[in-house]
Enzyme design. Structure first.
Site, PDB file in Angstrom:
ATOM      1  CD  GLU A  41      17.707  -6.896   0.793  1.00  0.00           C
ATOM      2  OE1 GLU A  41      18.224  -6.370   1.914  1.00  0.00           O
ATOM      3  OE2 GLU A  41      17.045  -6.529   0.154  1.00  0.00           O
ATOM      4  CE1 TYR A 124      15.168  -6.273   5.375  1.00  0.00           C
ATOM      5  CE2 TYR A 124      17.574  -6.459   5.038  1.00  0.00           C
ATOM      6  CZ  TYR A 124      16.331  -6.038   4.561  1.00  0.00           C
ATOM      7  OH  TYR A 124      15.800  -5.271   3.578  1.00  0.00           O
ATOM      8  CG  ASP A 142      14.449  -2.010   5.507  1.00  0.00           C
ATOM      9  OD1 ASP A 142      13.414  -1.625   6.054  1.00  0.00           O
ATOM     10  OD2 ASP A 142      15.160  -1.714   4.836  1.00  0.00           O
ATOM     11  CB  CYS A 194       7.732   7.372   5.163  1.00  0.00           C
ATOM     12  SG  CYS A 194       7.327   7.591   6.798  1.00  0.00           S
ATOM     13  CB  CYS A 201       2.832  13.916   5.089  1.00  0.00           C
ATOM     14  SG  CYS A 201       3.776  13.378   6.534  1.00  0.00           S
ATOM     15  CB  CYS A 204       2.482   9.496   2.226  1.00  0.00           C
ATOM     16  SG  CYS A 204       2.660   7.795   2.733  1.00  0.00           S
ATOM     17  CB  CYS A 210      -0.190   8.284   8.375  1.00  0.00           C
ATOM     18  SG  CYS A 210       1.323   8.752   9.401  1.00  0.00           S
TER      19      CYS A 210
END
Length: 335
Positions: A41, A124, A142, A194, A201, A204, A210
């Site tokens: 991270e 975060y 994030d 995305c 899309c 997805c 959405c």
């Protein structure tokens, strides 16, 4: 609505999760290693997965545990980090590892609150470690998550003002069970489907829910405030060679590229003052340009092979890979 979207993400992640060296696959009985989660991270801040993989492998080979890293020499860690950028992260990496060993007996704390007390760990990163390493419910947001949430809820408020709205939606979708898998699922969705441009899309798992897709504005979100132009700074960098050695110095611990191996330079400003490390006939060899977070920098590169007694630095054999990108560019220019 909550269950359908969250369950759709979970089912998608079960088959589409990215294979990453720091990740435990979904459904695995293996317990995630908090050290590897934390290290990845920190490395991934402002950096891509592709760029991080080799550095992660290097670090975990040299320092496989947080105790190993805490005992490492600062110069070795900074050299191993060279080229990854944002060098304050490397300095905080060492501070954090040493705090974990000194104050927590080598064990990362499990709660967001306690994680936030460690050097270099912000909201975060604390949420990501708590969620992924310890399966504690935390709201992990994030850049990828911001994009997914902004599109899912058709949040048209520009960032950063949209952050509270985005967090509310992320909170709504975060489950109590397996929150780490959920967090990684949303991040993977943003990284692979995305995407900022030309989102896929049709692939997805959230396409039917959405709001941005239904309004045909997915690619326009999240909206962002116009960027201000970065200022320009200039300076001089001096590459002195003596046989197979080069004149280098270790930069001051604080400030840009702090603690890193470097060639001597002048100040970096609108009107830099030449600051050769010793008197010699310095030849101009061109310029290198580099962009930092808050400004663009152009350095005029000067070289000499004349003997001299420098007022700072030392001559030593040089591994170009141990140089920050800025100085690696200068070295490449003259070799």
């Amino acid at each position: 609505m909550y269950d359908r979207r969250t369950d759709a993400l979970r089912d998608w992640y079960a088959t589409q999760a990215r294979d990453l060296p720091w990740r435990v696959p979904p459904g695995s009985d293996t317990v995630p290693d908090p050290y590897r989660i934390w290290l990845s991270e920190v490395m991934l801040q402002q950096t891509t997965v592709a760029a991080v993989k080799a550095y992660f492998a290097r670090f975990t080979t040299l320092w496989p545990t947080v105790r190993d890293l805490a005992a490492a020499e600062d110069t070795d860690v900074m050299a191993a980090w060279a080229g990854l950028g944002y060098y304050a992260r490397a300095r905080n990496l060492l501070k954090c590892a040493r705090a974990v060993v000194a104050d927590h007996d080598g064990q990362f704390p499990e709660s967001e609150t306690d994680l936030l007390t460690l050097p270099g760990i912000g909201p975060y990163t604390a949420a990501a470690i708590a969620s992924i390493a310890f399966q504690t419910r935390a709201i992990v947001v994030d850049g990828n998550v911001e994009r997914v949430m902004a599109r899912l809820g058709a949040i048209e408020t520009a960032l950063p003002a949209a952050k509270p709205q985005i967090r509310v939606l992320a909170d709504l979708l975060t489950p109590d069970e397996r929150p780490g898998d959920h967090a990684q699922a949303v991040m993977d969705l943003g990284a692979t489907i995305c995407t900022p441009k030309s989102p896929a899309c049709f692939l997805c798992p959230l396409r039917d829910d959405c709001a941005a897709r239904k309004l045909d504005i997915a690619e326009c979100l999240p909206r962002k405030m116009p960027k201000t132009a970065k200022p320009e700074r200039r300076g001089y960098v001096y590459l002195a060679r003596r046989g197979k050695t080069w004149l280098v110095e270790t930069r001051a611990p604080k400030g840009l590229l702090g603690g890193m191996l470097a060639f001597p330079t002048s100040d970096w400003s609108d009107r830099p003052i030449p600051a050769a490390p010793f008197d010699a006939h310095w030849q101009e060899r061109g310029e290198v340009r580099h962009t930092f977070t808050h400004f663009h920098l152009t350095l005029k590169v000067l070289t000499t092979m004349a003997p001299g007694n420098p007022d700072r630095g030392r001559f030593e054999a040089l591994d170009p890979d141990a140089l920050p990108t800025l100085f690696a560019k200068a070295h490449k220019l003259v070799t």
